[in-house]
Design a protein around this motif. Sequence first.
Motif, PDB file in Angstrom:
ATOM      1  N   THR A 205       8.879 -11.148   5.034  1.00 40.10           N
ATOM      2  CA  THR A 205       9.031  -9.726   4.681  1.00 40.10           C
ATOM      3  C   THR A 205       8.559  -8.829   5.825  1.00 40.10           C
ATOM      4  O   THR A 205       7.482  -9.026   6.386  1.00 40.10           O
ATOM      5  CB  THR A 205       8.245  -9.415   3.392  1.00 40.10           C
ATOM      6  N   ALA A 206       9.388  -7.830   6.112  1.00 41.21           N
ATOM      7  CA  ALA A 206       9.044  -6.865   7.172  1.00 41.21           C
ATOM      8  C   ALA A 206       8.369  -5.631   6.580  1.00 41.21           C
ATOM      9  O   ALA A 206       7.461  -5.064   7.183  1.00 41.21           O
ATOM     10  CB  ALA A 206      10.303  -6.453   7.923  1.00 41.21           C
ATOM     11  N   LEU A 207       8.824  -5.214   5.391  1.00 44.48           N
ATOM     12  CA  LEU A 207       8.393  -3.903   4.895  1.00 44.48           C
ATOM     13  C   LEU A 207       8.283  -3.864   3.376  1.00 44.48           C
ATOM     14  O   LEU A 207       9.069  -4.506   2.672  1.00 44.48           O
ATOM     15  CB  LEU A 207       9.436  -2.870   5.361  1.00 44.48           C
ATOM     16  N   LEU A 208       7.292  -3.120   2.913  1.00 40.09           N
ATOM     17  CA  LEU A 208       7.121  -2.876   1.467  1.00 40.09           C
ATOM     18  C   LEU A 208       7.241  -1.379   1.238  1.00 40.09           C
ATOM     19  O   LEU A 208       6.575  -0.585   1.919  1.00 40.09           O
ATOM     20  CB  LEU A 208       5.727  -3.354   1.052  1.00 40.09           C
ATOM     21  N   LEU A 209       8.110  -0.996   0.300  1.00 39.93           N
ATOM     22  CA  LEU A 209       8.258   0.430  -0.032  1.00 39.93           C
ATOM     23  C   LEU A 209       8.027   0.600  -1.528  1.00 39.93           C
ATOM     24  O   LEU A 209       8.724  -0.001  -2.350  1.00 39.93           O
ATOM     25  CB  LEU A 209       9.669   0.915   0.324  1.00 39.93           C
ATOM     26  N   THR A 227      -1.707  -1.529  -0.151  1.00 34.56           N
ATOM     27  CA  THR A 227      -1.498  -1.385   1.297  1.00 34.56           C
ATOM     28  C   THR A 227      -2.331  -2.423   2.052  1.00 34.56           C
ATOM     29  O   THR A 227      -1.831  -3.122   2.942  1.00 34.56           O
ATOM     30  CB  THR A 227      -1.892   0.042   1.760  1.00 34.56           C
ATOM     31  N   ASP A 228      -3.594  -2.533   1.673  1.00 36.71           N
ATOM     32  CA  ASP A 228      -4.484  -3.506   2.330  1.00 36.71           C
ATOM     33  C   ASP A 228      -3.920  -4.918   2.220  1.00 36.71           C
ATOM     34  O   ASP A 228      -3.888  -5.661   3.196  1.00 36.71           O
ATOM     35  CB  ASP A 228      -5.857  -3.523   1.610  1.00 36.71           C
ATOM     36  N   TYR A 229      -3.499  -5.250   1.004  1.00 34.93           N
ATOM     37  CA  TYR A 229      -3.044  -6.617   0.769  1.00 34.93           C
ATOM     38  C   TYR A 229      -1.797  -6.932   1.607  1.00 34.93           C
ATOM     39  O   TYR A 229      -1.709  -7.977   2.264  1.00 34.93           O
ATOM     40  CB  TYR A 229      -2.764  -6.838  -0.719  1.00 34.93           C
ATOM     41  N   LYS A 233      -0.844  -9.586   5.173  1.00 32.52           N
ATOM     42  CA  LYS A 233       0.289 -10.514   5.316  1.00 32.52           C
ATOM     43  C   LYS A 233       1.225 -10.073   6.437  1.00 32.52           C
ATOM     44  O   LYS A 233       2.365 -10.542   6.542  1.00 32.52           O
ATOM     45  CB  LYS A 233       1.097 -10.588   4.002  1.00 32.52           C
ATOM     46  N   GLY A 234       0.799  -9.076   7.195  1.00 33.59           N
ATOM     47  CA  GLY A 234       1.610  -8.626   8.339  1.00 33.59           C
ATOM     48  C   GLY A 234       2.794  -7.763   7.940  1.00 33.59           C
ATOM     49  O   GLY A 234       3.776  -7.651   8.674  1.00 33.59           O
ATOM     50  N   ILE A 235       2.723  -7.141   6.753  1.00 34.74           N
ATOM     51  CA  ILE A 235       3.854  -6.346   6.243  1.00 34.74           C
ATOM     52  C   ILE A 235       3.564  -4.855   6.446  1.00 34.74           C
ATOM     53  O   ILE A 235       2.463  -4.380   6.151  1.00 34.74           O
ATOM     54  CB  ILE A 235       4.087  -6.659   4.748  1.00 34.74           C
ATOM     55  N   THR A 236       4.550  -4.109   6.927  1.00 30.12           N
ATOM     56  CA  THR A 236       4.444  -2.655   7.085  1.00 30.12           C
ATOM     57  C   THR A 236       4.597  -2.013   5.706  1.00 30.12           C
ATOM     58  O   THR A 236       5.405  -2.466   4.888  1.00 30.12           O
ATOM     59  CB  THR A 236       5.577  -2.163   8.015  1.00 30.12           C
ATOM     60  N   VAL A 237       3.826  -0.926   5.459  1.00 31.57           N
ATOM     61  CA  VAL A 237       3.840  -0.329   4.111  1.00 31.57           C
ATOM     62  C   VAL A 237       4.188   1.156   4.149  1.00 31.57           C
ATOM     63  O   VAL A 237       3.542   1.950   4.845  1.00 31.57           O
ATOM     64  CB  VAL A 237       2.461  -0.503   3.426  1.00 31.57           C
ATOM     65  N   GLY A 238       5.227   1.520   3.383  1.00 29.47           N
ATOM     66  CA  GLY A 238       5.621   2.924   3.238  1.00 29.47           C
ATOM     67  C   GLY A 238       5.564   3.332   1.776  1.00 29.47           C
ATOM     68  O   GLY A 238       5.774   2.497   0.880  1.00 29.47           O
ATOM     69  N   TRP A 239       5.248   4.600   1.536  1.00 30.61           N
ATOM     70  CA  TRP A 239       5.153   5.108   0.160  1.00 30.61           C
ATOM     71  C   TRP A 239       6.063   6.309  -0.041  1.00 30.61           C
ATOM     72  O   TRP A 239       6.107   7.214   0.805  1.00 30.61           O
ATOM     73  CB  TRP A 239       3.699   5.516  -0.150  1.00 30.61           C
ATOM     74  N   ASP A 240       6.748   6.315  -1.185  1.00 29.48           N
ATOM     75  CA  ASP A 240       7.506   7.499  -1.619  1.00 29.48           C
ATOM     76  C   ASP A 240       6.562   8.286  -2.526  1.00 29.48           C
ATOM     77  O   ASP A 240       6.220   7.832  -3.624  1.00 29.48           O
ATOM     78  CB  ASP A 240       8.764   7.036  -2.381  1.00 29.48           C
ATOM     79  N   LEU A 241       6.170   9.464  -2.075  1.00 27.03           N
ATOM     80  CA  LEU A 241       5.157  10.237  -2.809  1.00 27.03           C
ATOM     81  C   LEU A 241       5.745  11.430  -3.550  1.00 27.03           C
ATOM     82  O   LEU A 241       5.036  12.412  -3.822  1.00 27.03           O
ATOM     83  CB  LEU A 241       4.064  10.699  -1.832  1.00 27.03           C
ATOM     84  N   HIS A 253      -4.558   8.639   5.413  1.00 23.94           N
ATOM     85  CA  HIS A 253      -5.144   8.177   6.683  1.00 23.94           C
ATOM     86  C   HIS A 253      -6.124   7.033   6.420  1.00 23.94           C
ATOM     87  O   HIS A 253      -6.007   5.957   6.999  1.00 23.94           O
ATOM     88  CB  HIS A 253      -5.838   9.326   7.411  1.00 23.94           C
ATOM     89  N   ASP A 254      -7.081   7.279   5.522  1.00 30.65           N
ATOM     90  CA  ASP A 254      -8.119   6.264   5.273  1.00 30.65           C
ATOM     91  C   ASP A 254      -7.545   4.988   4.655  1.00 30.65           C
ATOM     92  O   ASP A 254      -8.071   3.895   4.871  1.00 30.65           O
ATOM     93  CB  ASP A 254      -9.207   6.822   4.343  1.00 30.65           C
ATOM     94  N   TRP A 255      -6.500   5.131   3.887  1.00 31.60           N
ATOM     95  CA  TRP A 255      -5.890   3.947   3.277  1.00 31.60           C
ATOM     96  C   TRP A 255      -5.052   3.166   4.294  1.00 31.60           C
ATOM     97  O   TRP A 255      -4.478   2.129   3.971  1.00 31.60           O
ATOM     98  CB  TRP A 255      -5.006   4.342   2.077  1.00 31.60           C
ATOM     99  N   ASP A 256      -4.903   3.723   5.462  1.00 34.50           N
ATOM    100  CA  ASP A 256      -4.213   3.031   6.557  1.00 34.50           C
ATOM    101  C   ASP A 256      -2.715   2.810   6.269  1.00 34.50           C
ATOM    102  O   ASP A 256      -2.106   1.856   6.768  1.00 34.50           O
ATOM    103  CB  ASP A 256      -4.903   1.671   6.826  1.00 34.50           C
TER     104      ASP A 256
END
Length: 494
Positions: A205-209, A227-229, A233-241, A253-256
């Motif tokens: 997996t490359a990305l989690l949205l 996000t941390d988890y 595993k080396g996965i990039t994380v994006g969020w729809d807010l 920012h703090d959640w990275d």
Amino acid sequence: MDVFTEEYAKQQDERDPLRRLREYFVIPSKADLARKTLTPRAANDGGEDAPSIYLCGNSLGLQPTLTRKYMQQYLDTWATKGVYGHFKEVEDSNLAPWLHVDDDVLVDMAKVVGALPSEVAVMQTLTANLHLMLASFYQPTKERYKVILEGKAFPSDHYAVESHIRHHGLDPADAMVLIEPESGASPILSTHYIRSVIDKHASNTALLLLPGIQFYTGQLFDMLTITDYAHTKGITVGWDLAHAAGNVPLQLHDWDVDFAVWCTYKYINCGPGSIGGAFVHERHGKVKERDGAGPGGEPKLEYRPRLSGWWGSSKSSRFAMTNRFHPTPGAAGFQLSNPSVADTTAVRASLDVFKQTSMAELRQKSIKLTKYLEKLLDRSAHELEKPSGQCFSIITPRNPDERGAQLSVLLKPGMLDSVMESLEEAGVVVDERRPDVIRVAPTPLYNTFQDVFLFAKHFQDACEKAVQSGGATSPSQSIMADGGKEDRGWSEIK
Ligand SMILES: Cc1ncc(COP(=O)(O)O)c(C=O)c1O
């Protein structure tokens, strides 16, 4: 005092330290909503000018009173200064010269989402920003090419991800991992379950949205833990807010978080279709210069790949017309076009209201308002049960830490049209998600405990009427009508 009385609601409003903020909003009256014109046609055409009960900030936030004032200033600047409006300060205007309108809102927008100002850009719209972020952050390789998202993601997110997968010549059937609820009984996706899906596909997996808050169920995801988890595993994380920004405190920012996108027309009250927001973590927005390594001995620039436009280029080089893209460090370097000043003016007006308080204070009130709504709805469900059978259930998590302002109410099949009609007649505004859900969102900036009380009262009446008029079918009929395939969560309340 009895919690189930209007007096109690009024008392809570009197004690609410944020009650003055309601005055910063235009609350449509019941007559405004009922009329087919913008203004009354005759003096006696005003009808009932009691305020409507507007619990629909999850769909379209109400208009701040400052918006009209600032819009007028923008129009007057355009009318009297023309192109000078881009560069020259206007002393009696609250607005920055248009060249800087986007920068002018960053500090305050960053507070809403818990970011550094340089990590935020106000630009485009949510879906367009998602495409821009995917173009930059989704760089599939032979080993890592999958994108994990929810099976019931907002369709725009689904389409955006699907189109990027195809754009890279991959097959969505293989590369798109859709998280479906564990069982038909509940649409909620637990953190534990999301982690198990990540585990299953981690190596490729490359990305989690994911959404910060799910539009249909109102579930608030544990963004930090997820996000941390995924990062481990080396996965990039994006969020729809879309449903989280301006609704719950965020610490992007703090959640990275790697990137996030949001709209400003829901809890941020900037008007329908208004400009969107994007977050790019500091570590992805760096622009490094290597001396003399570029063409003609110019510094060689190193930065994250992206789709570029002139507004993303640094202010000093933007008007030099050199065709040498030199991105502004941070999220601003992902901008494409000069932003709509009308839109950005609406953002300025809205954030001037947010500035009167903090997301922490808003959240405190929001938790109380939504708990109150939940209490009243639970009582209605109980009171309706004897004469009418079970009419509805709340599908939003019961734990306030797992939800924002919104409660999603699943109605007994066949009731939705009748309930919505009755609510509209009573001047109550909520929205519906077919086939059977209504979403109710008390918004702490402008809603009151009395709004919640009156909603609950009208909703109970509406349910009674719907049952009496024979609209509702029995749950078992509905499940049979789906051929037993789609449970819709109804079994949860059977
Ligand atoms: C969760 C979510 N994602 C994406 C969108 C699409 O937003 P836009 O039309 O601004 O691109 C919406 C719109 O309501 C939404 O609720």
